[in-house]
Design a protein around this motif. Structure first.
Motif, PDB file in Angstrom:
ATOM      1  N   ASP A   1      -2.745   5.416   1.189  1.00  0.00           N
ATOM      2  CA  ASP A   1      -3.682   4.392   1.657  1.00  0.00           C
ATOM      3  C   ASP A   1      -3.772   4.327   3.180  1.00  0.00           C
ATOM      4  O   ASP A   1      -4.632   3.613   3.716  1.00  0.00           O
ATOM      5  CB  ASP A   1      -3.265   3.009   1.140  1.00  0.00           C
TER       6      ASP A   1
ATOM      7  N   ARG B   1       0.824  -1.198   0.000  1.00  0.00           N
ATOM      8  CA  ARG B   1       0.000   0.000   0.000  1.00  0.00           C
ATOM      9  C   ARG B   1       0.864   1.256   0.000  1.00  0.00           C
ATOM     10  O   ARG B   1       2.012   1.244   0.423  1.00  0.00           O
ATOM     11  CB  ARG B   1      -0.928   0.008   1.217  1.00  0.00           C
ATOM     12  N   SER B   2       0.296   2.334  -0.459  1.00  0.00           N
ATOM     13  CA  SER B   2       1.001   3.611  -0.480  1.00  0.00           C
ATOM     14  C   SER B   2       0.705   4.390   0.797  1.00  0.00           C
ATOM     15  O   SER B   2      -0.215   4.052   1.558  1.00  0.00           O
ATOM     16  CB  SER B   2       0.556   4.437  -1.685  1.00  0.00           C
TER      17      SER B   2
END
Length: 268
Positions: free
Chosen positions: A110, A106-107
């Motif tokens: 996120d 995930r970034s």
């Protein structure tokens, strides 16, 4: 003499050894410890330690890494913060470390849930006038920005608190101090590879410093790699004393005095 400002005595590695740990603390002249809450589900056990022992205190909070647990509202935190021997809100903050490996690719975008959870804790701390215990890892810019956005700018009417287990740069330490926060150092400062962190130890004023174990993790040298416990916090103080060229008794006295100043009502 010594105070462990951050430990996790309800974790499985330590909970079954509590009588032995308490004896080891007494032998090492570790007079007090703050037991840290990391989930709402854990709170009753953490708080129970504080109620059962007159030299333990409790916090209430949800660690930024914990998912799939009860998400607290401001009121949830306030209700528990009002209980006897609960002296702080946290452990709270942001943790962006190892995004690819630890968070499934995930970034940072996120992780908005982490940022919203952090804001909830800050608002609760300000509402009950109890300090924050802040965890920040690979997220210092956002941690500082959110604190400022929520009014924690170093001026009056703020919660204040401590950046626990500090591992960030000298620049981040300066920014935290400018906001009125304390800096807490753990056994990491004894590691051979931690010279940059020892430079921060030399920089932070003694009257804004705490010591901790973060046990059961991060045991100081010569116990590195073993299970940590509050009886080892004098080794953190010894490293600070060596780094600053002062007596370990001076570190013990200052950090214990700072503990009392930050966490109201913790005199044993």
């Amino acid at each position: 003499m010594f105070t462990d400002s951050h430990c996790h005595l309800t974790f499985p590695e330590l909970v079954s050894q509590l009588p032995a740990i308490r004896q080891a603390m007494a032998d090492a002249r570790v007079e007090r410890a703050l037991c840290i809450c990391t989930t709402i589900e854990e709170f009753d056990d953490v708080h129970g330690l504080a109620l059962a022992h007159d030299n333990f205190w409790s916090t209430v909070g949800v660690h930024p890494d914990n998912e799939g647990v009860t998400e607290p509202s401001v009121q949830d935190l306030l209700d528990r913060a009002a209980l006897p021997r609960v002296v702080a809100i946290g452990e709270t903050g942001l943790d962006y470390y190892g995004m690819e490996d630890r968070k499934g690719g995930r970034s940072i975008a996120d992780l908005q849930w982490q940022r919203e959870r952090f804001r909830t804790h800050i608002r609760a701390a300000r509402a009950c006038a109890k300090p924050l215990v802040i965890h920040t890892r690979s997220a210092s810019d956002d941690t500082l920005a959110i604190l400022r956005e929520e009014g924690e700018d170093g001026a009056g009417n703020r919660a204040g608190g401590v950046f626990h287990c500090f591992t960030e740069s000298l620049q981040v330490a300066r920014a935290a101090l400018d906001l009125g926060y304390y800096i807490s150092f753990s056994g990491i400062i004894t590691f051979k590879s931690a010279q940059d962190l020892r430079d921060v130890v030399a920089f932070v004023p003694l009257d804004r410093m705490l010591i901790e174990t973060d046990s059961p993790y991060l045991a100081p040298v010569p116990y590195r790699g073993k299970t940590n416990n509050p009886a080892y916090v004098p080794l953190v103080a010894q490293q600070i004393a060596q780094t600053r060229g002062i007596a370990v008794e001076a570190v013990a006295e200052a950090t214990s005095r700072n503990f009392e100043a930050l966490f109201k009502g913790v005199r044993a």
